[in-house]
Scaffold this active site. Structure first.
Site, PDB file in Angstrom:
ATOM      1  NE  ARG A 103      -2.332   0.953   3.819  1.00 54.28           N
ATOM      2  CZ  ARG A 103      -3.072   1.503   4.765  1.00 54.28           C
ATOM      3  NH1 ARG A 103      -4.386   1.563   4.610  1.00 54.28           N
ATOM      4  NH2 ARG A 103      -2.551   1.979   5.850  1.00 54.28           N
ATOM      5  CB  THR A 107      -1.878   7.132  -3.349  1.00 55.43           C
ATOM      6  OG1 THR A 107      -1.253   5.832  -3.405  1.00 55.43           O
ATOM      7  CG2 THR A 107      -0.954   8.161  -3.995  1.00 55.43           C
ATOM      8  CG  ASP A 198       2.626  -1.365   9.782  1.00 56.11           C
ATOM      9  OD1 ASP A 198       2.755  -2.599   9.601  1.00 56.11           O
ATOM     10  OD2 ASP A 198       2.770  -0.544   8.871  1.00 56.11           O
ATOM     11  CG  ASP A 201       6.275  -1.669  10.500  1.00 55.88           C
ATOM     12  OD1 ASP A 201       6.912  -2.277   9.621  1.00 55.88           O
ATOM     13  OD2 ASP A 201       6.009  -0.459  10.436  1.00 55.88           O
TER      14      ASP A 201
HETATM   15  C1  PRP Z   1      -1.243  -3.623   5.313  1.00 51.89           C
HETATM   16  C2  PRP Z   1      -2.129  -4.805   5.625  1.00 51.89           C
HETATM   17  C3  PRP Z   1      -3.010  -4.881   4.416  1.00 51.89           C
HETATM   18  C4  PRP Z   1      -3.155  -3.435   4.044  1.00 51.89           C
HETATM   19  C5  PRP Z   1      -4.501  -2.975   4.477  1.00 51.89           C
HETATM   20  O1  PRP Z   1      -0.218  -3.989   4.477  1.00 51.89           O
HETATM   21  O2  PRP Z   1      -1.428  -5.983   5.859  1.00 51.89           O
HETATM   22  O3  PRP Z   1      -2.450  -5.634   3.364  1.00 51.89           O
HETATM   23  O4  PRP Z   1      -2.143  -2.706   4.733  1.00 51.89           O
HETATM   24  O5  PRP Z   1      -4.754  -1.716   4.047  1.00 51.89           O
HETATM   25  P1  PRP Z   1      -5.909  -1.334   3.025  1.00 51.89           P
HETATM   26  O6  PRP Z   1      -7.136  -2.090   3.438  1.00 51.89           O
HETATM   27  O7  PRP Z   1      -6.054   0.147   3.208  1.00 51.89           O
HETATM   28  O8  PRP Z   1      -5.449  -1.680   1.653  1.00 51.89           O
HETATM   29  P2  PRP Z   1       0.973  -2.991   4.070  1.00 51.89           P
HETATM   30  O9  PRP Z   1       0.674  -2.355   2.753  1.00 51.89           O
HETATM   31  O10 PRP Z   1       1.273  -2.077   5.216  1.00 51.89           O
HETATM   32  O11 PRP Z   1       2.168  -3.982   3.795  1.00 51.89           O
HETATM   33  P3  PRP Z   1       2.960  -5.010   4.732  1.00 51.89           P
HETATM   34  O12 PRP Z   1       2.025  -6.158   4.970  1.00 51.89           O
HETATM   35  O13 PRP Z   1       4.129  -5.369   3.889  1.00 51.89           O
HETATM   36  O14 PRP Z   1       3.333  -4.336   6.001  1.00 51.89           O
HETATM   37  N1  URA Z   2      -2.332  -1.766   7.849  1.00 52.13           N
HETATM   38  C1  URA Z   2      -1.962  -2.008   9.125  1.00 52.13           C
HETATM   39  O1  URA Z   2      -1.031  -2.780   9.369  1.00 52.13           O
HETATM   40  N2  URA Z   2      -2.630  -1.387  10.100  1.00 52.13           N
HETATM   41  C2  URA Z   2      -3.662  -0.548   9.871  1.00 52.13           C
HETATM   42  O2  URA Z   2      -4.255  -0.018  10.830  1.00 52.13           O
HETATM   43  C3  URA Z   2      -4.013  -0.306   8.533  1.00 52.13           C
HETATM   44  C4  URA Z   2      -3.341  -0.936   7.538  1.00 52.13           C
END
Ligand code: PRP
Ligand code: URA
Length: 207
Positions: A103, A107, A198, A201
């Site tokens: 993500r 944006t 997150d 993380d």
């Molecule tokens: C996070 C989470 C989802 C997404 C959700 O991933 O694991 O995939 O955000 O957000 P959305 O519903 O607004 O699309 P992230 O993009 O942070 O990647 P990561 O899993 O690599 O930390």
């Molecule tokens: N992704 C995360 O890991 N946490 C949130 O709250 C939203 C998106």
């Protein structure tokens, strides 16, 4: 079938409490994540088809039921990996695909950097992603999996925001969501509130 299941179990609420706690370190976060996802996956697989069979117990023959039909688990990288081990433990014959999505922090639009999935036609597909925030990532992943033949899809997540649910169900009304919590809202940078921060993380000790 209900399009949203919020798992109503005290164990799920207890495990989620630990995940929400900002003081929980990554090692414990991973442990809690695995245990909570077992509860969620058990719920998601409640309606899996079975077939009748017969086995001999040590005493006599017995009618039994066996799982019938393949299950494919697809974690969305990275954070979805926190739900995968529960799926492979509970369903030893599960097939696993991977969807790499990220993500954009400004944006909030997801982009795909990796997709490797087995045959999805006729399979029960469990899409694993702990956070349903704007719904952009889940809706995008579902579209990618439908293009690869998936017709029976569920999203297993830890926390869902109302905005994400609405988006996913407006784009994909056929996809059932199994979660441990429906939270209040998104904040202005797309995080779920109260949420747990997150997930990726916290799972991997990065930030
Ligand atoms: C996070 C989470 C989802 C997404 C959700 O991933 O694991 O995939 O955000 O957000 P959305 O519903 O607004 O699309 P992230 O993009 O942070 O990647 P990561 O899993 O690599 O930390
Ligand atoms: N992704 C995360 O890991 N946490 C949130 O709250 C939203 C998106």
């Amino acid at each position: 079938m209900d399009s949203l299941i919020v798992v109503d179990h005290p164990l799920a609420r207890h495990l989620l409490a630990g995940l929400r706690d900002a003081e929980t370190p990554p090692e414990r976060f991973r442990h809690l994540s695995k245990r909570l996802s077992s509860v969620l996956i058990l719920e998601a697989t409640r309606n899996l088809p079975t077939r009748q069979a017969r086995v001999d117990t040590p005493l006599e023959g017995a009618d039994v039921e066996l799982l019938d039909g393949g299950v494919v688990a697809v974690p969305i990288l990275r954070a979805g990996l926190g739900l995968l081990e529960a799926a492979t433990d509970l369903l030893p014959e599960v097939q696993v695909g991977y969807a790499g999505l990220e993500r954009d922090e400004q944006t909030l639009q997801p982009t795909s950097y990796y997709l490797k999935v087995p045959e999805l036609t006729g399979r029960s597909v469990l899409l694993l992603d702990p956070m349903l925030a704007t719904g952009g990532s889940a809706a995008f992943a579902v579209s990618l999996l439908k293009q690869r033949g998936a017709t029976d899809l569920q999203l297993v997540c830890v926390v869902a925001a109302p905005e994400g649910l609405e988006r996913l169900h407006s784009e994909h009304p056929d996809v059932r969501v199994v979660t441990s919590a429906l939270d209040d809202r998104l904040n202005d940078v797309g995080y779920i509130v109260p949420g747990l921060g997150d997930f990726g993380d916290r799972l991997f000790g990065t930030s």
